[in-house]
Scaffold this motif. Structure first.
Motif, PDB file in Angstrom:
ATOM      1  N   GLU A 140       0.819  -1.229   0.000  1.00 34.13           N
ATOM      2  CA  GLU A 140       0.000   0.000   0.000  1.00 34.13           C
ATOM      3  C   GLU A 140       0.848   1.273   0.000  1.00 34.13           C
ATOM      4  OE1 GLU A 140      -2.685  -0.536   3.249  1.00 34.13           O
ATOM      5  OE2 GLU A 140      -3.938  -1.941   2.103  1.00 34.13           O
ATOM      6  N   GLU A 141       2.079   1.148   0.470  1.00 33.87           N
ATOM      7  CA  GLU A 141       2.986   2.300   0.439  1.00 33.87           C
ATOM      8  C   GLU A 141       3.622   2.439  -0.955  1.00 33.87           C
ATOM      9  OE1 GLU A 141       6.286   1.728   3.181  1.00 33.87           O
ATOM     10  OE2 GLU A 141       7.478   3.143   2.005  1.00 33.87           O
ATOM     11  N   LEU A 142       3.993   1.292  -1.546  1.00 31.52           N
ATOM     12  CA  LEU A 142       4.742   1.341  -2.811  1.00 31.52           C
ATOM     13  C   LEU A 142       3.880   1.743  -4.006  1.00 31.52           C
ATOM     14  CD1 LEU A 142       7.006  -1.823  -2.391  1.00 31.52           C
ATOM     15  CD2 LEU A 142       7.796   0.539  -2.614  1.00 31.52           C
ATOM     16  N   LEU A 143       2.643   1.250  -4.065  1.00 31.86           N
ATOM     17  CA  LEU A 143       1.820   1.511  -5.256  1.00 31.86           C
ATOM     18  C   LEU A 143       1.577   3.007  -5.492  1.00 31.86           C
ATOM     19  CD1 LEU A 143      -0.662  -1.508  -5.192  1.00 31.86           C
ATOM     20  CD2 LEU A 143       1.180  -1.074  -6.820  1.00 31.86           C
ATOM     21  N   PRO A 144       1.082   3.746  -4.491  1.00 28.82           N
ATOM     22  CA  PRO A 144       0.885   5.183  -4.758  1.00 28.82           C
ATOM     23  C   PRO A 144       2.189   5.939  -5.005  1.00 28.82           C
ATOM     24  CG  PRO A 144       0.267   4.623  -2.492  1.00 28.82           C
ATOM     25  CD  PRO A 144       0.607   3.347  -3.168  1.00 28.82           C
ATOM     26  N   MET A 145       3.281   5.432  -4.428  1.00 28.13           N
ATOM     27  CA  MET A 145       4.572   6.091  -4.635  1.00 28.13           C
ATOM     28  C   MET A 145       4.909   6.185  -6.127  1.00 28.13           C
ATOM     29  SD  MET A 145       8.154   4.886  -2.988  1.00 28.13           S
ATOM     30  CE  MET A 145       7.961   5.088  -1.277  1.00 28.13           C
ATOM     31  N   VAL A 146       4.473   5.163  -6.904  1.00 29.68           N
ATOM     32  CA  VAL A 146       4.766   5.160  -8.350  1.00 29.68           C
ATOM     33  C   VAL A 146       3.515   5.493  -9.170  1.00 29.68           C
ATOM     34  CG1 VAL A 146       6.705   3.573  -8.148  1.00 29.68           C
ATOM     35  CG2 VAL A 146       4.406   2.654  -8.540  1.00 29.68           C
ATOM     36  N   GLY A 147       2.495   6.022  -8.500  1.00 31.75           N
ATOM     37  CA  GLY A 147       1.300   6.466  -9.223  1.00 31.75           C
ATOM     38  C   GLY A 147       0.373   5.341  -9.654  1.00 31.75           C
ATOM     39  N   LEU A 148       0.388   4.212  -8.927  1.00 31.03           N
ATOM     40  CA  LEU A 148      -0.538   3.125  -9.253  1.00 31.03           C
ATOM     41  C   LEU A 148      -1.614   3.031  -8.169  1.00 31.03           C
ATOM     42  CD1 LEU A 148       1.890   0.272 -10.412  1.00 31.03           C
ATOM     43  CD2 LEU A 148       0.385   1.639 -11.865  1.00 31.03           C
ATOM     44  N   ARG A 149      -2.849   2.729  -8.624  1.00 32.52           N
ATOM     45  CA  ARG A 149      -3.952   2.641  -7.668  1.00 32.52           C
ATOM     46  C   ARG A 149      -3.806   1.381  -6.816  1.00 32.52           C
ATOM     47  NH1 ARG A 149      -8.007   1.383 -10.723  1.00 32.52           N
ATOM     48  NH2 ARG A 149      -6.913   1.627 -12.673  1.00 32.52           N
ATOM     49  N   PRO A 150      -4.119   1.451  -5.503  1.00 34.78           N
ATOM     50  CA  PRO A 150      -3.979   0.274  -4.634  1.00 34.78           C
ATOM     51  C   PRO A 150      -4.830  -0.913  -5.108  1.00 34.78           C
ATOM     52  CG  PRO A 150      -4.375   2.262  -3.338  1.00 34.78           C
ATOM     53  CD  PRO A 150      -4.514   2.660  -4.766  1.00 34.78           C
ATOM     54  N   GLU A 151      -5.945  -0.653  -5.812  1.00 35.88           N
ATOM     55  CA  GLU A 151      -6.811  -1.750  -6.289  1.00 35.88           C
ATOM     56  C   GLU A 151      -6.075  -2.661  -7.277  1.00 35.88           C
ATOM     57  OE1 GLU A 151      -7.653   1.620  -5.548  1.00 35.88           O
ATOM     58  OE2 GLU A 151      -8.843   1.850  -7.376  1.00 35.88           O
ATOM     59  N   LEU A 152      -4.967  -2.181  -7.851  1.00 38.81           N
ATOM     60  CA  LEU A 152      -4.249  -3.005  -8.841  1.00 38.81           C
ATOM     61  C   LEU A 152      -3.410  -4.102  -8.181  1.00 38.81           C
ATOM     62  CD1 LEU A 152      -3.042  -0.229 -11.322  1.00 38.81           C
ATOM     63  CD2 LEU A 152      -4.801  -1.951 -11.734  1.00 38.81           C
ATOM     64  N   ALA A 153      -3.313  -4.087  -6.851  1.00 37.95           N
ATOM     65  CA  ALA A 153      -2.401  -5.000  -6.140  1.00 37.95           C
ATOM     66  C   ALA A 153      -2.607  -6.463  -6.531  1.00 37.95           C
ATOM     67  CB  ALA A 153      -2.558  -4.819  -4.632  1.00 37.95           C
ATOM     68  N   ARG A 154      -3.858  -6.867  -6.803  1.00 38.68           N
ATOM     69  CA  ARG A 154      -4.114  -8.285  -7.081  1.00 38.68           C
ATOM     70  C   ARG A 154      -4.130  -8.597  -8.590  1.00 38.68           C
ATOM     71  NH1 ARG A 154      -5.369 -11.526  -3.325  1.00 38.68           N
ATOM     72  NH2 ARG A 154      -6.823 -12.780  -4.543  1.00 38.68           N
ATOM     73  N   SER A 155      -3.754  -7.593  -9.406  1.00 32.88           N
ATOM     74  CA  SER A 155      -3.743  -7.806 -10.866  1.00 32.88           C
ATOM     75  C   SER A 155      -2.554  -8.673 -11.263  1.00 32.88           C
ATOM     76  CB  SER A 155      -3.600  -6.479 -11.610  1.00 32.88           C
ATOM     77  OG  SER A 155      -4.479  -5.549 -11.105  1.00 32.88           O
ATOM     78  N   PHE A 156      -2.741  -9.372 -12.397  1.00 32.78           N
ATOM     79  CA  PHE A 156      -1.633 -10.105 -13.013  1.00 32.78           C
ATOM     80  C   PHE A 156      -1.002  -9.189 -14.072  1.00 32.78           C
ATOM     81  CE2 PHE A 156      -4.108 -13.657 -11.309  1.00 32.78           C
ATOM     82  CZ  PHE A 156      -3.085 -14.386 -10.714  1.00 32.78           C
ATOM     83  N   PRO A 157       0.269  -9.432 -14.423  1.00 38.44           N
ATOM     84  CA  PRO A 157       0.940  -8.550 -15.390  1.00 38.44           C
ATOM     85  C   PRO A 157       0.156  -8.339 -16.687  1.00 38.44           C
ATOM     86  CG  PRO A 157       2.536 -10.015 -14.408  1.00 38.44           C
ATOM     87  CD  PRO A 157       1.207 -10.424 -13.865  1.00 38.44           C
ATOM     88  N   HIS A 158      -0.524  -9.405 -17.197  1.00 36.75           N
ATOM     89  CA  HIS A 158      -1.209  -9.245 -18.495  1.00 36.75           C
ATOM     90  C   HIS A 158      -2.392  -8.277 -18.390  1.00 36.75           C
ATOM     91  CE1 HIS A 158      -3.843 -12.421 -16.799  1.00 36.75           C
ATOM     92  NE2 HIS A 158      -4.776 -11.821 -17.520  1.00 36.75           N
ATOM     93  N   GLN A 159      -2.808  -7.970 -17.162  1.00 40.18           N
ATOM     94  CA  GLN A 159      -3.923  -7.024 -16.990  1.00 40.18           C
ATOM     95  C   GLN A 159      -3.431  -5.565 -16.910  1.00 40.18           C
ATOM     96  OE1 GLN A 159      -5.209  -9.227 -13.430  1.00 40.18           O
ATOM     97  NE2 GLN A 159      -7.189  -9.543 -14.455  1.00 40.18           N
ATOM     98  N   LEU A 160      -2.112  -5.395 -16.966  1.00 40.69           N
ATOM     99  CA  LEU A 160      -1.543  -4.040 -16.843  1.00 40.69           C
ATOM    100  C   LEU A 160      -1.015  -3.552 -18.184  1.00 40.69           C
ATOM    101  CD1 LEU A 160       0.608  -4.620 -13.608  1.00 40.69           C
ATOM    102  CD2 LEU A 160      -1.683  -3.623 -13.729  1.00 40.69           C
ATOM    103  N   SER A 161      -1.027  -2.241 -18.380  1.00 37.47           N
ATOM    104  CA  SER A 161      -0.431  -1.658 -19.594  1.00 37.47           C
ATOM    105  C   SER A 161       1.095  -1.644 -19.438  1.00 37.47           C
ATOM    106  CB  SER A 161      -0.941  -0.228 -19.772  1.00 37.47           C
ATOM    107  OG  SER A 161      -0.400   0.583 -18.737  1.00 37.47           O
ATOM    108  N   GLY A 162       1.802  -1.339 -20.550  1.00 37.84           N
ATOM    109  CA  GLY A 162       3.273  -1.273 -20.492  1.00 37.84           C
ATOM    110  C   GLY A 162       3.751  -0.239 -19.472  1.00 37.84           C
ATOM    111  N   GLY A 163       3.106   0.924 -19.472  1.00 36.57           N
ATOM    112  CA  GLY A 163       3.492   1.983 -18.530  1.00 36.57           C
ATOM    113  C   GLY A 163       3.247   1.561 -17.089  1.00 36.57           C
TER     114      GLY A 163
END
Ligand SMILES: Nc1ncnc2c1ncn2[C@@H]1O[C@H](COP(=O)(O)OP(=O)(O)OP(=O)(O)O)[C@@H](O)[C@H]1O
Ligand code: SF4
Ligand SMILES: [Mg+2]
Length: 342
Positions: free
Chosen positions: A140-163
């Motif tokens: 929860e500390e790391l995700l917002p630090m890089v501008g990612l929403r905390p809800e993405l924590a349980r996503s798999f890589p294929h569900q994420l964009s390149g950025g």
């Protein structure tokens, strides 16, 4: 009065790394120098850019700086410690302080890992046990630090964009609170608009966390925008060290890199060639200047005598009192371009 300079965070001295491979010559495998005699100081809180064409040794230099591979000779000193002398256990602890972000975020994360598991991987590799609560808090500390929403924590890589994946890789590199980050073409596989966002993120993180970067790229314009000083490499050697990003290039190769148009489409980027003429084989370098076959200014001397990397005091910023060069501008060229060239 002697000027006291701060000790650099990383000092690379006379680093060499050879690889064997290619065709055999008289039954012996041929060797090539991927990195030759590189000496470089990386100051705390600075961005040192490394630029050059594909195969010039940028990633090998990065791996040597982090002791991910061993040098054939030379030394790497991190915060006053020669890291070649460290035992595997001490080296592992030291590694917390230095991390790398790779070019391709698509292959950098195991496709079977959820994002939260990828972010916690550095702790597992270091043998650091976290309770469930600590692990959750860290994610929860790391995700917002890089501008990612905390809800993405349980996503798999294929569900994420390149950025988003590259942001995740940066978060993972920051998990152990390092001081030194090697960024090996972190935006090379991203579209230009996403590239700008990632560069903005890296700038913000550097300012907030006081990080030191070694930033590698093919793109001299990008390196100039982002770096405090710039190392230009050609076939394993440093051919120019620009002490300021706006310093005029004095090596013909740096000038050619600067004049080449950068390709915005990441799929086409590697086809960009900044100069005409044949590149010599790294297994069979000429005795003189390795750039002579492509250099419009080559003369007989260039083909016979290899130019050493020498400071050019006339191209340096000077201390107003003592007229002492503050930042030398080393160039490996017998006939460097005049300072007035554009
Ligand atoms: N493990 C290895 N074994 C043999 N040769 C290698 C190895 N790693 C790198 N090389 C060679 O060393 C040279 C420098 O490679 P390196 O990957 O450092 O270049 P680079 O500047 O990072 O290129 P790119 O821009 O394509 O990433 C290349 O000729 C490469 O083929
Ligand atoms: S040494 Fe000669 S060939 Fe090499 S870059 Fe300088 S002018 Fe060109
Ligand atoms: Mg590379």
């Amino acid at each position: 009065m002697t000027q006291l300079l701060p000790t650099p965070l990383v000092s690379l001295t006379a680093l060499n790394r050879t690889f064997s491979g290619g065709k055999r010559l008289l039954g012996k495998p041929r060797t090539m120098n991927a990195v030759s005699d590189v000496t470089l100081q990386i100051e705390r809180g600075s961005v040192t850019g490394v630029v050059g064409e594909s195969g010039c040794g940028k990633s090998t230099l990065a791996r040597l700086a982090l002791r991910l591979i061993e040098p054939t000779s030379g030394s790497v000193v991190f915060d006053g410690v020669d890291i070649r002398s460290l035992s595997p256990k001490t080296m592992r602890q030291m590694r917390r302080r230095m991390q790398m972000v790779f070019q391709d975020p698509y292959s950098a994360i195991d496709p079977r890992y959820r994002l939260q598991d990828a972010l916690l991987e550095p702790f597992r590799l270091q043998g650091i046990k976290l309770t469930k609560l600590e692990a959750k808090a860290k994610v929860e500390e790391l995700l917002p630090m890089v501008g990612l929403r905390p809800e993405l924590a349980r996503s798999f890589p294929h569900q994420l964009s390149g950025g988003q994946k590259q942001r995740a890789c940066i978060a993972r590199a920051l998990a152990l609170q390092p001081e030194f980050l090697v960024l090996d073409e972190p935006t090379a596989s991203l579209d230009v608009s996403i590239q700008a966002q990632i560069i903005g993120l890296l700038e913000r993180l550097k300012a907030e966390l006081g990080l030191t970067y070694l930033f590698i790229s093919h793109d001299l314009s990008l390196v100039r925008y982002f770096s405090d000083k710039i190392v230009v490499m050609y076939l394993g050697r440093v051919v120019e060290l620009l002490p300021e990003p706006s310093a005029l290039p004095r090596h013909p190769y740096t000038k050619a890199l600067l004049d080449s148009t950068f390709e915005p489409d990441p799929k086409l980027r590697r086809t960009v060639t900044p100069a005409v003429g044949e590149i010599p084989s790294a297994f069979d370098l000429p005795q003189g200047c390795a750039y002579a076959s492509r250099c419009p200014f080559a003369q007989d001397r260039c083909r016979i005598e290899r130019p050493e990397l020498e400071p050019r005091p006339e191209g340096s910023l000077r201390n107003v009192v003592g007229n002492i060069p503050l930042h030398a501008h080393p160039v490996a060229c017998h006939f460097p371009l005049p300072l007035t060239s554009s």
